[in-house]
Design an enzyme around this catalytic site. Structure first.
Site, PDB file in Angstrom:
ATOM      1  CG  ASP A 159      -1.770  -1.217   1.377  1.00 36.73           C
ATOM      2  OD1 ASP A 159      -1.459  -2.246   0.741  1.00 36.73           O
ATOM      3  OD2 ASP A 159      -2.760  -1.170   2.132  1.00 36.73           O
ATOM      4  CD  GLU A 394       0.877  -4.802   9.166  1.00 35.29           C
ATOM      5  OE1 GLU A 394       0.745  -4.194  10.245  1.00 35.29           O
ATOM      6  OE2 GLU A 394       0.278  -4.465   8.121  1.00 35.29           O
TER       7      GLU A 394
END
Ligand code: GLC
Length: 430
Positions: A159, A394
């Site tokens: 992203d 993450e």
């Protein structure tokens, strides 16, 4: 590996598995594919249920959305009310986003198929995956190349990658809808996108909802239109895997063969920079390559797209180059998402520099496919060491291996299971 299994169990809502317990409380597309891959090692029925529930969000035209909300209340933003997908005739009854994500599902189903008895299940999900691929090769084909376009950085799965900054320079939001970010509630703002980028993410959604998500309108008017190396490499590999499934299921392959032929013809011409020896994404609106060196340049290895010579240049001139990706100085872990030579490199910010297990997995598989087994093993070991030392995060700071972003992150757990229990032997390219 019991800890990896408990993370997946903990994030299991019963219907789908959350990517992260707080930061990502709904069902994400390529996360779910990887979660299913991880679960297939320990609970095959649950892995199949994960895929079925993802497919329940498929749009009538074939689009498989980036997020399926499943009507579960949460504080996540953007929420279904913000997307307003009900204005599209193609929208399903389940609340979802109006954009897609990298098409990893066919590859996951094929990987599971090769190891476990899922013939009937493969036959059940095959038509939906084929429908999605057809949509990608038509509704997202801007120039007859069979390469798919993305209309939002979130569709790339990476992203906040600095490669999107070039496109953002020409996007000046006239007016922004009212919104309140939720992504910095559980994760420090220094590890999340800057405000300027975030506003453009939201502005683009506003443009799309005004166009009622009509694919033709989006191709014609989205201010952001890119052919992404990572997305198309994953698609090409997924077509290869879909084709193999079609053969096992006794279905015709002509349509898939056509996509693969056209992609094969166009991929290297469109993305490969012979002078630099890297793959660069392409900005369709300006008609120019996006000259930013990120780890997505290694994704074509995963798809078998580079020639032997191209693979050698990627590995020797870039991956093993200490100034760019190889370990040197403060960088002590494989593989930073952006080359250290990029001025936008940041050690802890989302997709700007940290190590992601998903990126490492693609690179490991790609290296094996081209016979770089030792390097693949080094990166695999480093990925497992990072998880061992810092948990299922993450992403990780490449300097000291400390964790960033969401904790108890599902795909890090799923890939830990995949990497440590069943390393996939890949065939060398002939
Ligand atoms: C982030 C990632 C995206 C992922 C999502 C859920 O937005 O950039 O690729 O799917 O988190 O984990």
């Amino acid at each position: 590996m019991d800890r990896a299994i408990s993370v997946l169990r903990m994030n299991d809502t019963g219907v789908f598995t959350k990517p992260g317990p707080h930061q990502y409380p709904h069902q994400w597309n390529w996360d779910s594919a990887l979660i299913a891959l991880g679960l297939s090692h320990v609970d095959l029925p649950r892995a199949q249920a994960e895929i079925r529930s993802l497919l329940s969000g498929q749009w009538h035209d074939g689009m498989l959305p980036s997020v399926v909300y499943h009507s579960i209340p949460s504080d996540y933003f953007p929420n279904p009310q913000f997307w307003q997908i009900e204005n599209s005739p193609s929208a399903p009854s389940v609340p979802t986003t109006g954009i897609t994500q990298p098409p990893l599902l066919a590859t996951v189903v094929k990987l599971i198929y090769d190891r476990q008895p899922i013939h009937d299940f493969a036959g059940e999900v095959y038509p939906a995956i084929l429908h999605w691929h057809r949509w990608l090769h038509t509704a997202r084909d801007a120039d007859g190349s069979a390469l798919a376009c993305i209309i939002h950085p979130w569709e790339s799965g990476t992203d906040d990658s600095p490669r999107w900054l070039h496109l953002f320079e020409s996007i000046q939001p006239e007016a922004l809808p009212e919104f309140q970010r939720g992504d910095t509630r559980y994760v420090p703002a220094t590890e999340r996108p800057n405000r300027t980028e975030y506003e453009r993410f939201i502005y683009l959604i506003d443009v799309f909802r005004k166009l009622n998500y009509a694919p033709r309108e989006l191709l014609a008017h989205s201010p952001f239109l890119a052919q992404d190396v990572l997305f198309n490499a994953i698609l090409f590999r997924a077509d290869e895997d879909l084709r193999a499934l079609a053969i096992s299921l006794g279905r015709p392959t002509d349509e898939i063969d056509g996509w693969r032929r056209r992609m094969q013809q166009n991929f290297n011409t469109r993305f490969w920079d012979e002078k630099i020896g890297l793959y660069y994404d392409y900005d369709v609106r300006s008609g120019r390559p996006i000259p930013v060196n990120t780890a997505s340049t290694f994704l074509p290895l995963f798809a078998g797209l580079p020639s032997k010579e191209q693979a050698q240049r990627l590995v020797e001139e870039h991956l093993l180059n200490p100034v760019e990706y190889a370990l040197r100085g403060e960088v002590r872990h494989w593989v930073t998402t952006t080359a250290k030579t990029e001025p936008t490199w940041e050690a802890r910010r989302y997709w700007r520099g940290p190590v992601w297990i998903i990126t490492n997995w693609f690179i490991i598989e790609g290296l094996r496919r081209y016979g770089y087994d030792d390097l693949a093993e080094t990166i695999q070991q480093d990925s497992l060491d990072l998880i061992e030392a810092s948990g299922f995060r993450e992403y990780y700071d490449a300097r000291d291996g400390s964790g960033c972003g969401s904790d108890d992150f599902s795909w890090s757990a799923a890939l830990a299971l995949e990497l440590s229990k069943f390393p996939v032997p890949m065939k060398a390219k002939s």
